[in-house]
Design a protein around this motif. Structure first.
Motif, PDB file in Angstrom:
ATOM      1  N   THR A   1     -53.649  19.597   7.591  1.00  0.00           N
ATOM      2  CA  THR A   1     -53.821  21.037   7.791  1.00  0.00           C
ATOM      3  C   THR A   1     -54.918  21.596   6.887  1.00  0.00           C
ATOM      4  N   LEU A   2     -54.917  21.179   5.630  1.00  0.00           N
ATOM      5  CA  LEU A   2     -55.929  21.671   4.691  1.00  0.00           C
ATOM      6  C   LEU A   2     -57.335  21.243   5.109  1.00  0.00           C
ATOM      7  N   GLU A   3     -57.469  20.032   5.609  1.00  0.00           N
ATOM      8  CA  GLU A   3     -58.779  19.557   6.059  1.00  0.00           C
ATOM      9  C   GLU A   3     -59.301  20.412   7.201  1.00  0.00           C
ATOM     10  N   LYS A   4     -58.411  20.761   8.119  1.00  0.00           N
ATOM     11  CA  LYS A   4     -58.818  21.556   9.273  1.00  0.00           C
ATOM     12  C   LYS A   4     -59.145  22.994   8.871  1.00  0.00           C
ATOM     13  N   CYS A   5     -58.334  23.568   7.999  1.00  0.00           N
ATOM     14  CA  CYS A   5     -58.511  24.982   7.641  1.00  0.00           C
ATOM     15  C   CYS A   5     -59.699  25.217   6.711  1.00  0.00           C
ATOM     16  N   TYR A   6     -59.966  24.246   5.806  1.00  0.00           N
ATOM     17  CA  TYR A   6     -61.010  24.448   4.806  1.00  0.00           C
ATOM     18  C   TYR A   6     -62.251  23.596   5.057  1.00  0.00           C
ATOM     19  N   ASN A   7     -62.231  22.832   6.145  1.00  0.00           N
ATOM     20  CA  ASN A   7     -63.386  22.010   6.522  1.00  0.00           C
ATOM     21  C   ASN A   7     -63.795  21.076   5.372  1.00  0.00           C
ATOM     22  N   ILE A   8     -62.808  20.349   4.883  1.00  0.00           N
ATOM     23  CA  ILE A   8     -63.031  19.406   3.791  1.00  0.00           C
ATOM     24  C   ILE A   8     -62.436  18.052   4.178  1.00  0.00           C
ATOM     25  N   LYS A   9     -62.587  17.068   3.280  1.00  0.00           N
ATOM     26  CA  LYS A   9     -62.005  15.749   3.483  1.00  0.00           C
ATOM     27  C   LYS A   9     -61.144  15.410   2.277  1.00  0.00           C
ATOM     28  N   ILE A  10     -59.868  15.054   2.518  1.00  0.00           N
ATOM     29  CA  ILE A  10     -58.951  14.687   1.445  1.00  0.00           C
ATOM     30  C   ILE A  10     -58.445  13.272   1.692  1.00  0.00           C
ATOM     31  N   SER A  11     -58.680  12.388   0.740  1.00  0.00           N
ATOM     32  CA  SER A  11     -58.226  10.997   0.847  1.00  0.00           C
ATOM     33  C   SER A  11     -57.001  10.787  -0.035  1.00  0.00           C
ATOM     34  N   ILE A  12     -56.045  10.018   0.474  1.00  0.00           N
ATOM     35  CA  ILE A  12     -54.850   9.658  -0.287  1.00  0.00           C
ATOM     36  C   ILE A  12     -54.896   8.156  -0.518  1.00  0.00           C
ATOM     37  N   LYS A  13     -55.044   7.760  -1.777  1.00  0.00           N
ATOM     38  CA  LYS A  13     -55.229   6.352  -2.091  1.00  0.00           C
ATOM     39  C   LYS A  13     -53.945   5.539  -2.027  1.00  0.00           C
TER      40      LYS A  13
ATOM     41  N   LEU B   1     -49.256  14.664  -9.102  1.00  0.00           N
ATOM     42  CA  LEU B   1     -50.421  13.935  -8.599  1.00  0.00           C
ATOM     43  C   LEU B   1     -51.663  14.345  -9.380  1.00  0.00           C
ATOM     44  N   LYS B   2     -52.741  13.648  -9.100  1.00  0.00           N
ATOM     45  CA  LYS B   2     -54.028  13.953  -9.716  1.00  0.00           C
ATOM     46  C   LYS B   2     -55.081  13.994  -8.613  1.00  0.00           C
ATOM     47  N   SER B   3     -55.970  14.962  -8.684  1.00  0.00           N
ATOM     48  CA  SER B   3     -57.026  15.059  -7.681  1.00  0.00           C
ATOM     49  C   SER B   3     -58.392  14.991  -8.343  1.00  0.00           C
ATOM     50  N   THR B   4     -59.311  14.377  -7.639  1.00  0.00           N
ATOM     51  CA  THR B   4     -60.711  14.348  -8.070  1.00  0.00           C
ATOM     52  C   THR B   4     -61.563  14.907  -6.951  1.00  0.00           C
ATOM     53  N   LYS B   5     -62.675  15.544  -7.352  1.00  0.00           N
ATOM     54  CA  LYS B   5     -63.509  16.243  -6.383  1.00  0.00           C
ATOM     55  C   LYS B   5     -64.933  15.718  -6.422  1.00  0.00           C
ATOM     56  N   ASN B   6     -65.511  15.562  -5.214  1.00  0.00           N
ATOM     57  CA  ASN B   6     -66.906  15.174  -5.090  1.00  0.00           C
ATOM     58  C   ASN B   6     -67.514  15.968  -3.927  1.00  0.00           C
ATOM     59  N   GLY B   7     -68.080  17.127  -4.230  1.00  0.00           N
ATOM     60  CA  GLY B   7     -68.593  18.007  -3.180  1.00  0.00           C
ATOM     61  C   GLY B   7     -67.446  18.603  -2.396  1.00  0.00           C
ATOM     62  N   THR B   8     -67.390  18.301  -1.099  1.00  0.00           N
ATOM     63  CA  THR B   8     -66.280  18.764  -0.251  1.00  0.00           C
ATOM     64  C   THR B   8     -65.275  17.640   0.002  1.00  0.00           C
ATOM     65  N   ASN B   9     -65.374  16.561  -0.760  1.00  0.00           N
ATOM     66  CA  ASN B   9     -64.444  15.443  -0.635  1.00  0.00           C
ATOM     67  C   ASN B   9     -63.491  15.422  -1.823  1.00  0.00           C
ATOM     68  N   TYR B  10     -62.185  15.272  -1.523  1.00  0.00           N
ATOM     69  CA  TYR B  10     -61.169  15.235  -2.558  1.00  0.00           C
ATOM     70  C   TYR B  10     -60.356  13.928  -2.423  1.00  0.00           C
ATOM     71  N   THR B  11     -59.834  13.477  -3.567  1.00  0.00           N
ATOM     72  CA  THR B  11     -58.991  12.279  -3.567  1.00  0.00           C
ATOM     73  C   THR B  11     -57.721  12.580  -4.328  1.00  0.00           C
ATOM     74  N   LEU B  12     -56.572  12.232  -3.729  1.00  0.00           N
ATOM     75  CA  LEU B  12     -55.265  12.422  -4.361  1.00  0.00           C
ATOM     76  C   LEU B  12     -54.710  11.051  -4.747  1.00  0.00           C
ATOM     77  N   THR B  13     -54.243  10.921  -6.001  1.00  0.00           N
ATOM     78  CA  THR B  13     -53.655   9.687  -6.473  1.00  0.00           C
ATOM     79  C   THR B  13     -52.439  10.033  -7.326  1.00  0.00           C
ATOM     80  N   PRO B  14     -51.503   9.071  -7.488  1.00  0.00           N
ATOM     81  CA  PRO B  14     -50.386   9.299  -8.409  1.00  0.00           C
ATOM     82  C   PRO B  14     -50.891   9.574  -9.813  1.00  0.00           C
ATOM     83  N   ASN B  15     -50.188  10.402 -10.545  1.00  0.00           N
ATOM     84  CA  ASN B  15     -50.655  10.855 -11.860  1.00  0.00           C
ATOM     85  C   ASN B  15     -50.786   9.710 -12.854  1.00  0.00           C
ATOM     86  N   GLU B  16     -49.947   8.676 -12.709  1.00  0.00           N
ATOM     87  CA  GLU B  16     -49.964   7.594 -13.688  1.00  0.00           C
ATOM     88  C   GLU B  16     -51.242   6.759 -13.584  1.00  0.00           C
ATOM     89  N   GLU B  17     -51.963   6.879 -12.444  1.00  0.00           N
ATOM     90  CA  GLU B  17     -53.190   6.124 -12.308  1.00  0.00           C
ATOM     91  C   GLU B  17     -54.338   6.844 -13.001  1.00  0.00           C
TER      92      GLU B  17
END
Length: 320
Positions: free
Chosen positions: A261-273, A304-320
């Motif tokens: 939903t967030l990708e569609k509404c905000y025109n971004i890309k979110i990856s879940i590792k 969780l922890k997120s990292t950002k690169n332009g309009t690309n985001y990555t979600l990973t478990p916090n312990e990583e």
């Protein structure tokens, strides 16, 4: 009466009359284009048919000649009277329709826009969409044509229903709130009703047929252009209207669906590792919030922890 006798005298005359009648009736349903009415040709065509009728009857008994003369003479008189009336009627309808159909087209390119129509109805237009409507509504209906996506808040008027043309579908309402999505490159046309009652109709010109569903608050109508199927279902995702109300509401929603939903509404890309965190459930409501704020809350709620690169985001478990 004499014209009716002429119609009844042969199947050919009956067919000719029915064709004329059908054309006349159907013309009243259309928006006329500029026309040239050739009165002389119309008279010649009518006169030729009367002459043919006379020639056929003249072979009958001589004693019927006087009756035939009277018959054909009155038909000519009727034609002389009716043709100018029909011509003037067509011209009048054309001029009236032209005045009524003084249209305005509103186009939304890169951002959504809102407009208020002459009847007080409010229309929000999503990006890459357009709508065409009369500057002033006249007649017995309020009709507009649209492409793309639009949200309608229609001013109630039972005497003048509101009709939306979207490709080969019609949406008819009196006073209600609803969303219409009809992009030409999308295989489906959708109508989602927020309040009130909506009639969603599909017109199949090839089969000379139509089908319709009545939608109430919380219903969604979906027409598949490929299968020609029209169905009615329940609207399960309130976030479909984010483009208009800027509201996102998640209730025990899996993270994979939240991300989609967030990708569609905000025109971004979110990856879940990590595939395991895709199944985590998230509950929260956001009103006109930036994406970074939303992701910050998701991080803290689900550890969780997120990292950002332009309009690309990555979600990973916090312990990583």
């Amino acid at each position: 009466a004499f014209v009716q006798n002429w119609i009844n005298s042969s199947k050919q005359n009956q067919k000719y009359f029915e064709q004329c009648k059908s054309i006349w009736e159907e013309t009243g349903k259309l928006i006329p284009s500029p026309i040239f009415v050739d009165v002389e040709s119309a008279w010649n065509a009518m006169s030729a048919r009367v002459d043919a009728f006379e020639n056929k009857k003249v072979q009958q008994k001589k004693g019927t000649h006087k009756k035939l003369f009277t018959h054909s003479f009155l038909i000519r008189v009727a034609a002389i009277i009716l043709i100018p009336i029909l011509v003037l009627s067509v011209i009048y309808i054309f001029k009236t329709k032209t005045q009524i159909q003084e249209n305005f087209t509103h186009i939304a390119s890169n951002t959504s826009v809102q407009d208020t129509l002459s009847d007080g109805s409010i229309i929000a237009l999503n990006k890459n969409s357009k709508i065409t409507y009369p500057i002033e509504f006249s007649g017995n209906t309020r009709e507009v044509t649209m492409e793309g996506e639009a949200f309608f808040k229609i001013a109630p008027n039972k005497q003048k229903p509101f009709i939306i043309h979207a490709e080969n579908t019609l949406i008819k309402v009196v006073g209600t709130k609803f969303n219409v999505k009809s992009y030409s490159n999308n295989p489906e046309i959708e109508v989602l009703v927020e309040s009130g009652t909506v009639v969603f109709m599909v017109v199949n010109k090839e089969a000379n047929d139509s089908s319709s569903v009545t939608l109430y608050a919380g219903d969604k109508g979906i027409y598949n252009k490929n299968t020609k199927q029209l169905i009615k279902t329940k609207a399960t995702d309130s976030n479909d209207l984010y483009w208009n109300n800027k509201t996102l509401d998640f209730n025990k929603t899996e993270l994979s669906d939240v991300v989609q939903t967030l990708e569609k509404c905000y025109n971004i890309k979110i990856s879940i590792k990590n595939t395991e965190i895709k199944k985590l459930h998230f509950t929260s409501k956001f009103i006109n919030q930036p994406i970074d704020s939303i992701l910050f809350i998701i991080e803290n709620a689900l550890d969780l922890k997120s990292t950002k690169n332009g309009t690309n985001y990555t979600l990973t478990p916090n312990e990583e």
